[in-house]
Design a protein around this motif. Structure first.
Motif, PDB file in Angstrom:
ATOM      1  N   UNK A   3       0.789  -1.157   0.063  1.00 36.66           N
ATOM      2  CA  UNK A   3      -0.016  -0.131   0.052  1.00 36.66           C
ATOM      3  C   UNK A   3       0.766   1.377   0.076  1.00 36.66           C
ATOM      4  N   UNK A   4       0.130   2.403  -0.103  1.00 35.56           N
ATOM      5  CA  UNK A   4       0.826   3.895  -0.073  1.00 35.56           C
ATOM      6  C   UNK A   4       1.680   3.936   1.247  1.00 35.56           C
ATOM      7  N   UNK A   5       0.743   3.667   2.316  1.00 35.15           N
ATOM      8  CA  UNK A   5       1.365   3.415   3.598  1.00 35.15           C
ATOM      9  C   UNK A   5       2.672   2.673   3.703  1.00 35.15           C
ATOM     10  N   UNK A   6       2.691   1.601   3.053  1.00 40.19           N
ATOM     11  CA  UNK A   6       4.036   0.771   3.075  1.00 40.19           C
ATOM     12  C   UNK A   6       5.055   1.495   2.380  1.00 40.19           C
ATOM     13  N   UNK A   7       4.657   2.049   1.173  1.00 41.01           N
ATOM     14  CA  UNK A   7       5.785   2.942   0.347  1.00 41.01           C
ATOM     15  C   UNK A   7       6.229   3.906   1.149  1.00 41.01           C
ATOM     16  N   UNK A   8       5.530   4.792   2.066  1.00 40.97           N
ATOM     17  CA  UNK A   8       5.906   5.688   2.911  1.00 40.97           C
ATOM     18  C   UNK A   8       6.921   5.407   3.770  1.00 40.97           C
ATOM     19  N   UNK A   9       6.708   4.215   4.585  1.00 38.46           N
ATOM     20  CA  UNK A   9       7.403   3.600   5.586  1.00 38.46           C
ATOM     21  C   UNK A   9       8.752   3.207   5.028  1.00 38.46           C
ATOM     22  N   UNK A  10       9.005   2.697   3.833  1.00 36.10           N
ATOM     23  CA  UNK A  10      10.240   2.470   3.133  1.00 36.10           C
ATOM     24  C   UNK A  10      11.069   3.544   2.862  1.00 36.10           C
ATOM     25  N   UNK A  11      10.436   4.664   2.178  1.00 31.97           N
ATOM     26  CA  UNK A  11      11.023   5.841   1.939  1.00 31.97           C
ATOM     27  C   UNK A  11      11.663   6.471   2.996  1.00 31.97           C
ATOM     28  N   UNK A  12      10.968   6.476   4.175  1.00 34.33           N
ATOM     29  CA  UNK A  12      11.295   7.024   5.439  1.00 34.33           C
ATOM     30  C   UNK A  12      12.480   6.458   6.009  1.00 34.33           C
ATOM     31  N   UNK A  13      12.577   5.066   6.057  1.00 35.60           N
ATOM     32  CA  UNK A  13      13.636   4.186   6.598  1.00 35.60           C
ATOM     33  C   UNK A  13      15.015   4.522   5.435  1.00 35.60           C
ATOM     34  N   UNK A  14      14.644   4.405   4.249  1.00 36.15           N
ATOM     35  CA  UNK A  14      15.875   4.763   3.557  1.00 36.15           C
ATOM     36  C   UNK A  14      16.353   6.165   3.577  1.00 36.15           C
ATOM     37  N   UNK A  15      15.606   7.181   3.641  1.00 33.10           N
ATOM     38  CA  UNK A  15      16.079   8.497   3.811  1.00 33.10           C
ATOM     39  C   UNK A  15      16.995   8.587   5.149  1.00 33.10           C
ATOM     40  N   UNK A  16      16.375   7.958   6.286  1.00 28.59           N
ATOM     41  CA  UNK A  16      16.922   8.044   7.575  1.00 28.59           C
ATOM     42  C   UNK A  16      18.237   7.436   7.531  1.00 28.59           C
ATOM     43  N   UNK A  17      18.111   6.116   7.165  1.00 30.50           N
ATOM     44  CA  UNK A  17      19.400   5.057   7.634  1.00 30.50           C
ATOM     45  C   UNK A  17      20.420   5.268   6.235  1.00 30.50           C
ATOM     46  N   UNK A  18      19.989   5.480   4.953  1.00 28.30           N
ATOM     47  CA  UNK A  18      20.959   5.093   3.998  1.00 28.30           C
ATOM     48  C   UNK A  18      21.356   6.127   2.832  1.00 28.30           C
ATOM     49  N   UNK A  19      20.347   7.257   2.821  1.00 26.92           N
ATOM     50  CA  UNK A  19      20.647   8.348   1.872  1.00 26.92           C
ATOM     51  C   UNK A  19      21.844   9.229   2.232  1.00 26.92           C
ATOM     52  N   UNK A  20      22.003   9.468   3.269  1.00 25.16           N
ATOM     53  CA  UNK A  20      23.314  10.298   3.674  1.00 25.16           C
ATOM     54  C   UNK A  20      24.676   9.429   3.456  1.00 25.16           C
ATOM     55  N   UNK A  21      24.454   8.090   4.062  1.00 27.06           N
ATOM     56  CA  UNK A  21      25.492   7.117   4.003  1.00 27.06           C
ATOM     57  C   UNK A  21      26.273   6.825   2.570  1.00 27.06           C
ATOM     58  N   UNK A  22      25.138   6.917   1.692  1.00 29.47           N
ATOM     59  CA  UNK A  22      25.456   6.668   0.168  1.00 29.47           C
ATOM     60  C   UNK A  22      26.090   7.896  -0.120  1.00 29.47           C
ATOM     61  N   UNK A  23      25.773   9.152   0.150  1.00 30.86           N
ATOM     62  CA  UNK A  23      26.321  10.519  -0.083  1.00 30.86           C
ATOM     63  C   UNK A  23      27.653  10.359   0.373  1.00 30.86           C
ATOM     64  N   UNK A  24      27.992   9.884   1.585  1.00 32.34           N
ATOM     65  CA  UNK A  24      29.178   9.901   2.156  1.00 32.34           C
ATOM     66  C   UNK A  24      30.241   9.117   1.192  1.00 32.34           C
TER      67      UNK A  24
END
Length: 456
Positions: A23-44
């Motif tokens: 669902x859209x709620x599941x999509x939101x949950x995965x995006x939040x997790x990715x932004x919090x835990x991985x987005x900055x890590x990959x940019x580093x």
């Protein structure tokens, strides 16, 4: 790591229950997790590859007495060395059927697929994984694009097969709003994410039950090339910068004058003329002039820099091709032993990429008529200096022991042994025809099939 209904494995795989509706709620949950835990890590990781080490910048800012900040860009060297060795020579992608192969090769050329494969290989070595997306452009032409994992991720089901459920890519627009697209097996949903996910557009896809994206990775753990040695690299940068700090210290050493009473003009005269005249030269005064020096640690610094260099290449399993030992390699066998560890990395990367490419062509095959994905052969050739004379001797010795195709496969100058055998046969047939045509006996009709009948 458990999400609301999904799971993120230790290998950075996003999993979702196969028997649940996404669902859209599941999509939101995965995006939040990715932004919090991985987005900055990959940019580093990208900053490390570019030589912009954020961690070292923060440390220098806290310790203002360190004036120099040198970056020896090991991450770029390690990534580019491995990928130059692995895919510096374009891989061969082909099918046996000549008509289908013409279609495949034309698509590969028109789509610059080899260049995109080199890019996805580089990004996989930087981040630990990368993605390739298939899409149709405005002219309905089948194209592919390479996407980095800093703002993209794949969601799989939680079965042993880990079948892709959705591929998500997102970013920020001019209004600083999160926008993106979620690709499913039958459609692509464009969305905006402010407080909640809002679907702005939905398009049907023609990939017939397949999510039109594939995750490429070098290893199951999704580790980049320089991940195991990043602390050693930072230690090298710190030690190398400290060495330059010492050099600066000695270049600007303080002059210590004992029992001198100098005006500012006299001090300036000493600096300009490099001459010191003592006013109080007598036994009553202990006059002394010298530079203040700190202990010299040059030997220790050189030892730690050499040790760190050795460990970085050893632990990362990448060959230090600038090392003097490579210049002393007089045979292909000696060179192969020196590059054995990097060869092991490349072999494992080749296995993973062959699997990933077969999945990619399984997606592309819905629109690209080249046959079945299992009919495609992928051949990666290592980009190393070759001793052709030594290879020719080996191939010559193998003829009569092995098949001609096997013997020719030992030659680096032969990219396709089967095609080479065909060319050899054609040349032999041409030589035979020329010999027959140039034979004087042909003028007397000795090759005429009716000669014997005419004689009778």
């Amino acid at each position: 790591m458990l999400l609301q209904r999904g799971i993120v494995s230790d290998n950075d795989e996003y999993l979702f229950p196969v028997d649940e509706e996404f669902t859209r709620e599941d999509l939101r949950s995965f995006i939040n997790y990715h932004r919090t835990n991985y987005e900055e890590q990959y940019k580093d990781k990208l900053r490390e590859y570019k030589g912009q080490t954020k961690a070292f910048d923060d440390e220098i800012a806290q310790n203002m007495q360190d004036n120099n900040h040198l970056i020896v860009n090991f991450p770029k060297n390690l990534v580019d060395t491995l990928n130059g060795y692995f895919i510096g020579i374009p891989p061969t992608i082909k099918v046996d059927d000549q008509d289908k192969d013409k279609v495949l090769q034309a698509w590969i050329r028109n789509n610059s697929f080899v260049d995109k494969l080199a890019e996805v290989s580089k990004q996989s070595s930087i981040y630990g994984k990368a993605f390739m997306l298939a899409y149709n452009n405005e002219n309905s032409e089948l194209k592919t694009a390479v996407l980095s994992p800093d703002q993209s991720f794949m969601i799989y089901d939680d079965t042993i097969n880990k079948k892709p459920i959705a591929f998500v890519t997102y970013g920020k627009n001019a209004k600083n709003e999160i926008t993106g697209t979620a690709y499913y097996s039958n459609r692509a949903d464009s969305f905006t994410y402010i407080d909640d996910i809002r679907i702005t557009d939905s398009k049907l896809l023609v990939f017939k039950g397949k999510v039109p994206a594939v995750e490429f990775f070098d290893n199951e753990e999704r580790m980049g090339v320089f991940d195991p040695v990043i602390t050693l690299i930072h230690a090298y940068d710190k030690a190398f910068s400290a060495k330059l700090d010492d050099i600066d210290y000695f270049a600007h050493a303080y002059l210590f004058l004992k029992n001198f009473d100098l005006t500012e003009e006299e001090q300036l005269n000493i600096k300009q003329n490099r001459l010191i005249v003592t006013k109080n030269a007598s036994e009553e005064y202990d006059v002394d002039a010298k530079f203040l020096e700190k202990p010299d640690a040059d030997g220790n610094q050189e030892n730690i820099l050499n040790r760190l260099t050795t460990m970085i290449y050893q632990i990362s399993m990448i060959a230090n091709i600038s090392d003097d030992v490579f210049g002393s390699s007089t045979s292909g066998t000696a060179l192969a032993y020196k590059m054995q560890s990097m060869s092991n990395l490349a072999v494992n990367k080749e296995r993973k990429f062959t699997q990933n490419l077969r999945e990619m062509f399984s997606v592309l095959g819905v629109q690209l008529p080249y046959g079945e994905p299992m009919d495609i052969t992928f051949r990666f050739t290592r980009n190393i200096p070759n001793n052709v004379a030594e290879e020719a001797e080996t191939a010559k010795n193998l003829i009569g022991i092995t098949s001609l195709e096997t013997a020719l496969s030992t030659l680096s100058v032969v990219s396709d042994p089967k095609a080479e055998i065909t060319r050899i046969q054609e040349e032999q047939n041409e030589q035979t025809r020329n010999a027959v045509n140039n034979n004087p006996a042909t003028d007397y009709g000795f090759n005429n099939s009716t000669t014997s009948e005419q004689g009778e």
